[in-house]
Design a protein around this motif. Structure first.
Motif, PDB file in Angstrom:
ATOM      1  N   VAL A   1     -32.993  11.889 -30.100  1.00 44.67           N
ATOM      2  CA  VAL A   1     -31.709  11.585 -31.487  1.00 44.67           C
ATOM      3  C   VAL A   1     -30.095  10.570 -31.159  1.00 44.67           C
ATOM      4  O   VAL A   1     -30.168  10.483 -31.454  1.00 44.67           O
ATOM      5  N   SER A   2     -29.776  11.755 -29.573  1.00 43.31           N
ATOM      6  CA  SER A   2     -28.714  11.138 -29.090  1.00 43.31           C
ATOM      7  C   SER A   2     -28.801   9.591 -28.495  1.00 43.31           C
ATOM      8  O   SER A   2     -28.105   8.773 -29.192  1.00 43.31           O
TER       9      SER A   2
ATOM     10  N   MET B   1     -28.582   7.860 -31.379  1.00 42.42           N
ATOM     11  CA  MET B   1     -27.111   7.187 -32.678  1.00 42.42           C
ATOM     12  C   MET B   1     -26.407   6.191 -31.285  1.00 42.42           C
ATOM     13  O   MET B   1     -25.893   5.504 -31.617  1.00 42.42           O
ATOM     14  N   GLY B   2     -26.462   6.510 -30.263  1.00 42.04           N
ATOM     15  CA  GLY B   2     -25.559   5.794 -28.828  1.00 42.04           C
ATOM     16  C   GLY B   2     -26.067   4.610 -29.600  1.00 42.04           C
ATOM     17  O   GLY B   2     -25.027   3.340 -29.314  1.00 42.04           O
TER      18      GLY B   2
ATOM     19  N   SER C   1     -24.473   3.309 -32.745  1.00 41.16           N
ATOM     20  CA  SER C   1     -22.902   3.560 -32.777  1.00 41.16           C
ATOM     21  C   SER C   1     -22.451   1.854 -32.068  1.00 41.16           C
ATOM     22  O   SER C   1     -21.669   1.732 -32.693  1.00 41.16           O
TER      23      SER C   1
ATOM     24  N   VAL D   1     -23.331  -0.799 -35.026  1.00 38.52           N
ATOM     25  CA  VAL D   1     -22.555  -1.243 -36.039  1.00 38.52           C
ATOM     26  C   VAL D   1     -20.179  -0.886 -35.315  1.00 38.52           C
ATOM     27  O   VAL D   1     -20.020  -1.833 -36.495  1.00 38.52           O
ATOM     28  N   ASN D   2     -20.133  -0.222 -34.509  1.00 37.46           N
ATOM     29  CA  ASN D   2     -19.181  -0.558 -34.425  1.00 37.46           C
ATOM     30  C   ASN D   2     -18.399  -0.967 -33.096  1.00 37.46           C
ATOM     31  O   ASN D   2     -17.580  -1.732 -33.266  1.00 37.46           O
TER      32      ASN D   2
ATOM     33  N   ARG E   1     -19.293  -4.423 -36.887  1.00 37.65           N
ATOM     34  CA  ARG E   1     -18.050  -4.320 -37.887  1.00 37.65           C
ATOM     35  C   ARG E   1     -16.991  -5.318 -37.156  1.00 37.65           C
ATOM     36  O   ARG E   1     -16.287  -6.099 -37.522  1.00 37.65           O
TER      37      ARG E   1
ATOM     38  N   ILE F   1     -22.479   8.221 -39.263  1.00 42.22           N
ATOM     39  CA  ILE F   1     -22.036   6.601 -37.868  1.00 42.22           C
ATOM     40  C   ILE F   1     -21.188   5.180 -38.799  1.00 42.22           C
ATOM     41  O   ILE F   1     -19.826   5.617 -38.650  1.00 42.22           O
ATOM     42  N   ILE F   2     -21.336   5.228 -39.809  1.00 46.08           N
ATOM     43  CA  ILE F   2     -20.706   4.089 -41.116  1.00 46.08           C
ATOM     44  C   ILE F   2     -19.529   5.032 -41.766  1.00 46.08           C
ATOM     45  O   ILE F   2     -18.235   5.230 -41.698  1.00 46.08           O
TER      46      ILE F   2
ATOM     47  N   PRO G   1     -25.037   8.121 -24.141  1.00 46.31           N
ATOM     48  CA  PRO G   1     -24.058   8.854 -25.479  1.00 46.31           C
ATOM     49  C   PRO G   1     -24.583  10.342 -25.454  1.00 46.31           C
ATOM     50  O   PRO G   1     -23.750  11.013 -25.855  1.00 46.31           O
TER      51      PRO G   1
ATOM     52  N   LYS H   1     -14.848   7.861 -32.818  1.00 47.92           N
ATOM     53  CA  LYS H   1     -16.123   6.824 -33.839  1.00 47.92           C
ATOM     54  C   LYS H   1     -17.473   7.522 -32.446  1.00 47.92           C
ATOM     55  O   LYS H   1     -18.402   7.736 -32.173  1.00 47.92           O
TER      56      LYS H   1
ATOM     57  N   GLY I   1     -21.119  12.753 -33.184  1.00 50.11           N
ATOM     58  CA  GLY I   1     -22.770  12.422 -32.882  1.00 50.11           C
ATOM     59  C   GLY I   1     -23.375  13.763 -33.818  1.00 50.11           C
ATOM     60  O   GLY I   1     -24.908  14.000 -34.181  1.00 50.11           O
TER      61      GLY I   1
ATOM     62  N   VAL J   1     -25.160  13.318 -36.644  1.00 48.29           N
ATOM     63  CA  VAL J   1     -26.310  12.362 -36.769  1.00 48.29           C
ATOM     64  C   VAL J   1     -27.199  13.176 -36.492  1.00 48.29           C
ATOM     65  O   VAL J   1     -28.315  13.887 -37.169  1.00 48.29           O
TER      66      VAL J   1
END
Lengths: 210, 289
Positions: free
Chosen positions: A189-190, A193-194, A197, A200-201, A205, B26-27, B68, B252, B258, B261
Motif C-alpha cells: 500500500v505504501s 501511495m508513493g 502521491s 497527484v501532487n 496538481r 492524498i487529495i 515512500p 504531503k 501516508g 492512506v
C-alpha cells in the motif's frame, strides 16, 4: 511548465499501472526499460564509486610511491573472471571464483554462527519461574520455538505425540505468516501511495494550477 | 442475487476501490492519530542522549522502490541528528539508488540547519562489496571511502577524525530494504559491538523483530508506521520540526499523511476478507442443503 523528467516519470508510472487492467505492450516497454537502465546504472556506479577511487586512482597516481601493492591481488582476480570468455584459458576464471566463494563462505560462516544461531539460541533460553507476565510470555516463546522445530523434523512420521506437537507448531507458523502478510500489505500500500502521491501532487496538481 | 457469483467478482473492481481509498486521503488528508511504540521510541531516546561529541553512521541501503516508506524515515532521523548537533556520516551500500536517495534526503534537510560539510556531516557515497565493506570499516572508514560522493578526499576532513572506525561510532542506523540491514545486525553488531538500529520496509519488519528481541538491534522502525511514529515523537519534542512538517510540501510527503492512506486501504482489504469469508461459508451451507 512541468519539467520533462516529471512527464516521463508520470507516463512510465501509468505504463506500469496499466498491467492491473491486463498485460500490454506499454507495460512490457516500461519493464524492459527499467531493467536495462538499472543494469547500466549499476555498471556506471560501480566504476565511479568503487573501481575508480579504490583501484584505478591508486594505480595511476601512486604506483611506485606509497602504493599499496596488495591491490594487485583483487585487480588480478577481477581480470581473471573475464578469462571465461576466452575458451582456451577459461579455466583460469575458476581461480578467482574459488577465492570469492572461499572468502564469502568464511565471512558468512562466522556471521551465521556468531550473528544468528548463537544469539537466537541464547534468546530462547528464558526464565519461566519468575517475572510474572514475562514468565508467561517466555513459556509461549519456548513452546513456539520447540513446536515449530518439531514441525520441521522429517525423520519420523508426524503421528501421536509428535503429530500433536507439530500441529501446535503449525498454529505458531500460521500466526507468524499472518503478521508477515499484514506487514506485506502495508508495504505494498505504501508503494501504491508513493506513486499516487507523485501523480497527484507532482504531476496533475501543478498541471491544473498552471 | 446469486451469492456464488460474488465469489468470482472481477479483481479489477477491487483494484478500483483500493485506488479510490488510496487517492482520497492524498487529495484531502484526514490526520488520523499516531501512537508511538517502544521499538521506535528506543531510537528517539537514544538520539536524545547524544550530542556533538557523538558520531553516527546513517547507511542508505534502499532504492527508489522503497522511497515512500523510507524517505520519510530518513528525513525525520536526519533532522533529529542535526538538531542534536551529532556528527553524521552518511553512506550507501544498496547499489540501485542508495547513493541518490542519500543525496536527495541530505540536500532536503541540511539547508534547514547551520551545518558545515566535512565538519558536521559527510556523504561518503556508495561502495560495492556489502559484508566486505562492513568488515573493513572496522579497521578504517577512510580507507574504504578514500573519497566522498563528489570525489573529495576524506582523510583530511575534520569529521573523519571523529569517525575513524567502529570504535568511534555511537550508533549505526541502517535504512534498509532487502538483506543489507540484516548484515548490520548479524555481522557488525555481534562482531564489533556497535549499537545498530534498522528502519526497514514493512515487508521485512517481522524478521527484524528476532534481532531486536535478541538484543542485536537497539530499535526498529517498521515501514511507514515506524516513520510516522518517529515523526510524531519529533514533532512533540521540537516546535521547529512541527513547523517544518506544517509546510504543505512536507505535509504531503510525510509518513503521517501516508498513514491515512494505510488506514483506509486496510479497512477496505479487511472488509473484502470478511465479505469473501461470509460469502464462502454461506454458499458452502447452500451447497450442503
Amino acid at each position: 511548465m512541468i519539467p520533462i523528467g516529471i512527464w516521463v516519470n508520470a507516463l512510465l508510472t501509468l505504463c506500469i499501472l496499466s498491467f492491473l487492467y491486463k498485460d500490454n505492450p506499454f507495460f512490457r516497454f516500461a519493464e524492459s526499460l527499467f531493467a536495462g537502465l538499472s543494469l547500466g546504472y549499476y555498471i556506471g556506479l560501480t566504476m565511479q564509486n568503487t573501481l575508480r577511487p579504490n583501484l584505478l586512482n591508486p594505480v595511476i597516481h601512486e604506483f611506485g610511491v606509497n602504493f599499496n601493492y596488495l591491490l594487485i591481488i583483487p585487480a588480478a582476480l577481477g581480470i581473471l573472471l573475464y578469462f571465461r570468455y576466452i575458451p582456451r584459458i577459461s579455466w583460469m576464471a575458476r581461480i578467482a571464483l574459488a577465492v570469492y566463494v572461499g572468502y564469502y563462505s568464511g565471512v558468512t560462516l562466522v556471521q551465521k554462527l556468531h550473528g544468528e544461531i548463537l544469539p537466537q539460541a541464547r534468546d530462547t533460553v528464558l526464565p519461566v519461574t519468575h517475572g510474572g507476565a514475562n514468565a508467561l510470555w517466555n513459556i509461549i516463546m519456548i513452546i513456539g520455538v520447540f513446536s515449530v522445530l518439531i514441525y520441521f523434523y522429517f525423520s519420523a512420521e508426524h503421528k501421536g505425540a509428535l503429530g500433536r506437537v507439530s500441529r501446535v507448531g503449525i498454529w505458531f507458523l500460521m500466526i507468524s505468516f499472518g503478521a508477515s502478510f499484514g506487514y506485506t500489505v502495508m508495504a505494498r500500500v505504501s508503494l501504491l501511495m508513493g506513486r499516487f502521491s507523485f501523480l497527484v501532487n507532482t504531476w496533475i496538481r501543478p498541471m491544473i494550477s498552471g | 442475487m446469486n451469492l456464488k457469483k460474488m465469489l468470482f467478482i472481477d479483481r479489477r473492481i477491487i483494484y478500483l476501490l483500493v485506488a479510490a481509498g488510496a487517492l482520497y486521503p492524498i487529495i484531502r488528508p484526514i490526520g488520523l492519530p499516531v501512537i508511538p511504540t517502544k521499538p521506535v521510541a528506543a531510537l528517539y531516546d537514544a538520539v536524545e542522549k547524544m550530542g556533538p561529541e557523538n558520531a553516527v553512521i546513517v547507511s542508505f541501503d534502499y532504492g527508489p522502490s522503497s522511497e515512500p516508506e523510507l524517505n520519510p524515515m530518513a528525513g525525520a532521523i536526519l533532522r533529529h541528528l542535526f538538531l542534536r548537533k551529532i556528527k553524521v556520516v552518511v553512506l550507501a551500500l544498496f547499489p540501485l539508488g542508495g547513493n541518490e536517495e542519500a543525496k536527495s534526503e541530505l540536500n532536503k534537510v541540511v539547508d534547514e540547519y547551520d551545518l558545515q560539510y566535512g565538519v558536521d556531516y559527510v556523504n561518503l557515497g556508495y561502495k560495492e562489496g556489502g559484508q566486505a565493506v562492513m568488515k573493513r570499516m572496522a579497521i578504517s572508514i577512510a580507507d574504504v571511502f578514500p573519497v566522498d560522493v563528489d570525489g573529495r578526499p576524506t582523510a583530511d576532513m575534520p569529521i573523519m577524525a571523529q569517525a575513524k572506525n567502529y570504535s568511534d561510532i555511537s550508533l549505526l542506523i541502517s535504512l534498509a530494504t532487502g538483506i543489507i540491514g540484516e548484515w548490520w545486525a548479524n555481522l557488525v553488531n555481534p562482531q564489533f559491538g556497535v549499537p545498530v538500529s534498522v528502519g526497514c520496509t514493512a515487508v521485512s519488519a517481522p524478521k527484524y523483530y528476532a534481532y531486536l528481541r535478541a538484543g542485536q538491534m537497539m530499535s526498529l522502525l517498521g515501514g511507514l508506521k515506524g516513520a510516522s511514529e518517529y515523526e510524531k515523537l519529533l514533532k512533540d519534542g521540537y516546535a521547529s520540526v512541527r513547523q517544518t512538517y506544517e509546510k504543505p510540501e512536507e505535509k504531503k510527503a510525510s509518513a503521517t499523511t501516508g498513514m491515512d492512506v494505510q488506514s483506509i486501504v486496510h479497512v477496505i482489504i479487511i472488509a473484502f476478507i470478511v465479505f469473501g469469508n461470509v460469502i464462502f461459508f454461506a454458499t458452502r451451507k447452500e451447497g450442503s442443503k
